[in-house]
Write a protein that holds these residues in place. Structure first.
Motif, mmCIF file in Angstrom:
data_model
loop_
_atom_site.group_PDB
_atom_site.id
_atom_site.type_symbol
_atom_site.label_atom_id
_atom_site.label_comp_id
_atom_site.label_asym_id
_atom_site.label_seq_id
_atom_site.Cartn_x
_atom_site.Cartn_y
_atom_site.Cartn_z
ATOM 1 N N THR A 64 0.769 -1.386 -0.077
ATOM 2 C CA THR A 64 0.151 0.043 0.030
ATOM 3 C C THR A 64 0.826 1.292 0.129
ATOM 4 O OG1 THR A 64 -0.183 -0.198 2.408
ATOM 5 C CG2 THR A 64 -2.000 -1.183 1.225
ATOM 6 N N GLU A 65 2.046 1.335 0.680
ATOM 7 C CA GLU A 65 2.965 2.437 0.750
ATOM 8 C C GLU A 65 3.790 2.537 -0.764
ATOM 9 O OE1 GLU A 65 3.717 4.194 4.203
ATOM 10 O OE2 GLU A 65 1.752 3.540 3.465
ATOM 11 N N VAL A 66 4.067 1.435 -1.333
ATOM 12 C CA VAL A 66 4.490 1.466 -2.613
ATOM 13 C C VAL A 66 3.399 2.163 -3.669
ATOM 14 C CG1 VAL A 66 5.402 0.243 -4.771
ATOM 15 C CG2 VAL A 66 6.160 -0.378 -2.269
ATOM 16 N N ASP A 71 1.175 6.328 -6.962
ATOM 17 C CA ASP A 71 0.343 7.447 -7.367
ATOM 18 C C ASP A 71 0.889 8.769 -7.683
ATOM 19 O OD1 ASP A 71 -1.513 5.255 -7.633
ATOM 20 O OD2 ASP A 71 -2.360 5.536 -5.725
ATOM 21 N N ARG A 72 1.792 9.160 -6.751
ATOM 22 C CA ARG A 72 2.414 10.393 -6.821
ATOM 23 C C ARG A 72 3.084 10.512 -8.404
ATOM 24 N NH1 ARG A 72 3.736 14.282 -8.111
ATOM 25 N NH2 ARG A 72 4.729 16.030 -7.146
ATOM 26 N N VAL A 73 3.751 9.404 -8.469
ATOM 27 C CA VAL A 73 4.821 9.557 -9.827
ATOM 28 C C VAL A 73 3.842 9.405 -10.994
ATOM 29 C CG1 VAL A 73 6.014 8.033 -11.177
ATOM 30 C CG2 VAL A 73 6.547 8.088 -8.829
ATOM 31 N N ALA A 74 2.567 9.067 -10.964
ATOM 32 C CA ALA A 74 1.664 9.084 -12.024
ATOM 33 C C ALA A 74 0.735 10.284 -12.100
ATOM 34 C CB ALA A 74 0.808 7.830 -11.789
ATOM 35 N N ASP A 81 9.419 14.442 -13.360
ATOM 36 C CA ASP A 81 10.125 14.619 -14.784
ATOM 37 C C ASP A 81 11.437 13.465 -14.665
ATOM 38 O OD1 ASP A 81 9.059 16.964 -16.255
ATOM 39 O OD2 ASP A 81 9.294 17.797 -14.287
ATOM 40 N N LEU A 82 11.804 13.269 -13.302
ATOM 41 C CA LEU A 82 12.991 12.378 -13.134
ATOM 42 C C LEU A 82 12.491 11.423 -11.751
ATOM 43 C CD1 LEU A 82 15.827 11.329 -13.068
ATOM 44 C CD2 LEU A 82 16.510 13.128 -11.685
ATOM 45 N N LEU A 83 12.663 10.258 -12.091
ATOM 46 C CA LEU A 83 12.641 9.283 -10.963
ATOM 47 C C LEU A 83 13.862 8.627 -10.654
ATOM 48 C CD1 LEU A 83 11.174 7.358 -8.968
ATOM 49 C CD2 LEU A 83 10.556 6.040 -11.022
ATOM 50 N N VAL A 84 14.419 9.044 -9.268
ATOM 51 C CA VAL A 84 15.402 8.059 -8.880
ATOM 52 C C VAL A 84 15.148 7.040 -7.909
ATOM 53 C CG1 VAL A 84 17.517 8.211 -7.661
ATOM 54 C CG2 VAL A 84 16.739 10.377 -9.081
ATOM 55 N N ASN A 85 15.327 5.801 -8.435
ATOM 56 C CA ASN A 85 15.003 4.758 -7.538
ATOM 57 C C ASN A 85 16.323 4.219 -6.844
ATOM 58 O OD1 ASN A 85 12.223 3.428 -7.837
ATOM 59 N ND2 ASN A 85 13.070 3.096 -9.863
ATOM 60 N N ASN A 86 16.295 4.649 -5.515
ATOM 61 C CA ASN A 86 17.593 4.610 -4.693
ATOM 62 C C ASN A 86 17.368 3.628 -3.395
ATOM 63 O OD1 ASN A 86 20.424 5.552 -3.529
ATOM 64 N ND2 ASN A 86 18.942 6.394 -2.153
ATOM 65 N N ALA A 87 16.248 3.566 -3.060
ATOM 66 C CA ALA A 87 15.884 2.849 -1.637
ATOM 67 C C ALA A 87 16.443 1.535 -1.678
ATOM 68 C CB ALA A 87 14.527 2.967 -1.323
ATOM 69 N N SER A 114 10.971 -0.938 -7.174
ATOM 70 C CA SER A 114 11.588 -0.119 -8.369
ATOM 71 C C SER A 114 10.732 -0.604 -9.531
ATOM 72 C CB SER A 114 12.955 -0.644 -8.492
ATOM 73 O OG SER A 114 13.769 -0.286 -7.245
ATOM 74 N N MET A 115 10.396 -1.822 -9.743
ATOM 75 C CA MET A 115 9.548 -1.873 -11.045
ATOM 76 C C MET A 115 8.302 -1.329 -11.002
ATOM 77 S SD MET A 115 8.471 -5.774 -12.424
ATOM 78 C CE MET A 115 7.280 -6.004 -11.034
ATOM 79 N N ARG A 116 7.590 -1.270 -9.737
ATOM 80 C CA ARG A 116 6.028 -0.591 -9.719
ATOM 81 C C ARG A 116 6.200 1.028 -9.873
ATOM 82 N NH1 ARG A 116 2.129 -3.529 -7.530
ATOM 83 N NH2 ARG A 116 2.254 -5.337 -6.864
ATOM 84 N N LEU A 117 7.340 1.431 -9.615
ATOM 85 C CA LEU A 117 7.564 2.777 -9.573
ATOM 86 C C LEU A 117 7.960 3.206 -11.195
ATOM 87 C CD1 LEU A 117 9.218 4.041 -6.445
ATOM 88 C CD2 LEU A 117 6.683 4.001 -6.968
ATOM 89 N N MET A 118 8.797 2.438 -11.787
ATOM 90 C CA MET A 118 9.058 2.232 -12.985
ATOM 91 C C MET A 118 7.746 2.343 -13.944
ATOM 92 S SD MET A 118 12.834 0.763 -13.976
ATOM 93 C CE MET A 118 12.546 -0.683 -12.731
ATOM 94 N N HIS A 119 7.164 1.444 -13.556
ATOM 95 C CA HIS A 119 5.828 1.187 -14.634
ATOM 96 C C HIS A 119 5.044 2.480 -14.480
ATOM 97 C CE1 HIS A 119 1.785 -0.466 -15.255
ATOM 98 N NE2 HIS A 119 2.342 -1.207 -16.147
ATOM 99 N N ALA A 120 4.647 2.980 -13.177
ATOM 100 C CA ALA A 120 4.106 4.415 -13.148
ATOM 101 C C ALA A 120 4.745 5.393 -13.870
ATOM 102 C CB ALA A 120 3.734 4.650 -11.634
ATOM 103 N N ALA A 121 6.102 5.530 -13.853
ATOM 104 C CA ALA A 121 6.894 6.637 -14.468
ATOM 105 C C ALA A 121 6.782 6.682 -15.996
ATOM 106 C CB ALA A 121 7.963 6.698 -13.837
#
Length: 253
Positions: A64-66, A71-74, A81-87, A114-121
């Motif tokens: 749910t946190e991811v 949702d914020r990325v999307a 404009d730039l997503l940095v997957n660093n966690a 990282s995959m979920r955030l990349m998908h949204a981005a």
């Protein structure tokens, strides 16, 4: 102003990304589990650079946190404009001796989140353009327990996605540093001296981040800061995995 969303932004490379991007007048969305550290950094960057800094407290091992961060990325009303997957975090290299729940959490943070955030981005950036930087590691080029496997996935996926979505204006870059002076090792209870790694092999976080931002701007799928680590990666590709995995038991990158 461009906006960058950075995960794992409370310390280490994530905080350095935030500082360098704020100095370039980018607005920021900072994501991490530590509210106090995020708020302190956000206040500093607002005061020093006059940028807008949004804070999101989230544990990326929790679905749910991811999703909340995705949702914020999307969000098309406030585009990223730039997503940095660093966690990320490290575990002891002895897989069989680790708790399997710790290993699953490790996989979720490094790969699934990282995959979920990349998908949204990518869905949000296609057509209008954007950049994604996935903080991987030189360890992704060698055999080295699940940390190496997670980073190898990030590298391989970044290469493919950069080719696939470059035509839509989206670049994806895997940043692959070697040993870097950050709090990563301290959180594992280690000091650089305990790693058994020569001083010459250590990189500084500002240099790593500058290289990553430069290579992402150039649309490169992989960024390896420093010539010595480029040579190590080239050599690792030629040597048998049994030999490289034996060497890799020393230290953590």
């Amino acid at each position: 102003m461009p906006t960058a969303l950075i995960t794992g932004a409370s310390a280490g490379l994530g905080a350095e990304f935030a500082r360098q991007l704020a100095a370039r007048h980018a607005d920021l969305v900072l994501v991490a589990r530590s509210a106090d550290a995020l708020e302190t950094l956000a206040a500093q960057l607002r005061d020093e650079h006059g940028v807008h800094v949004e804070v999101m407290v989230a544990d990326l091992a929790i679905d749910t946190e991811v999703q909340r961060v995705a949702d914020r990325v999307a969000d098309s009303a406030a585009p990223v404009d730039l997503l940095v997957n660093n966690a990320g975090f490290g575990l002891p290299l002895h897989f069989a001796d680790n708790l399997i729940d710790d290993e699953v959490r490790h996989l979720r943070v490094h790969v699934e989140a990282s995959m979920r955030l990349m998908h949204a981005a990518i869905r949000a950036m296609r057509g209008r353009g954007g950049r994604i930087i996935n903080v991987a590691s030189v360890a992704g080029f060698i055999s080295r327990s699940t940390y190496s496997a997670c980073k190898s996935w990030l590298i391989g996926f970044s290469r493919w996605a950069n080719d696939e979505y470059g035509r839509d204006g989206v670049s994806v870059t895997a940043l692959c540093p070697g040993f870097t002076h950050t709090s990563f090792h301290e959180r594992m209870g280690l000091t650089p001296g305990q790693e058994g790694v020569p001083a010459i092999m250590w990189l500084d976080a500002p240099r790593v981040v500058r290289a990553g931002l430069r290579d992402a701007a150039l649309g490169r799928p992989v960024s390896i800061p420093s010539l010595r680590y480029k040579l190590i990666v080239a050599l690792a590709r030629l040597l048998p995995s049994r030999l490289t995995s034996g060497v890799a038991r020393r230290g953590r990158v």
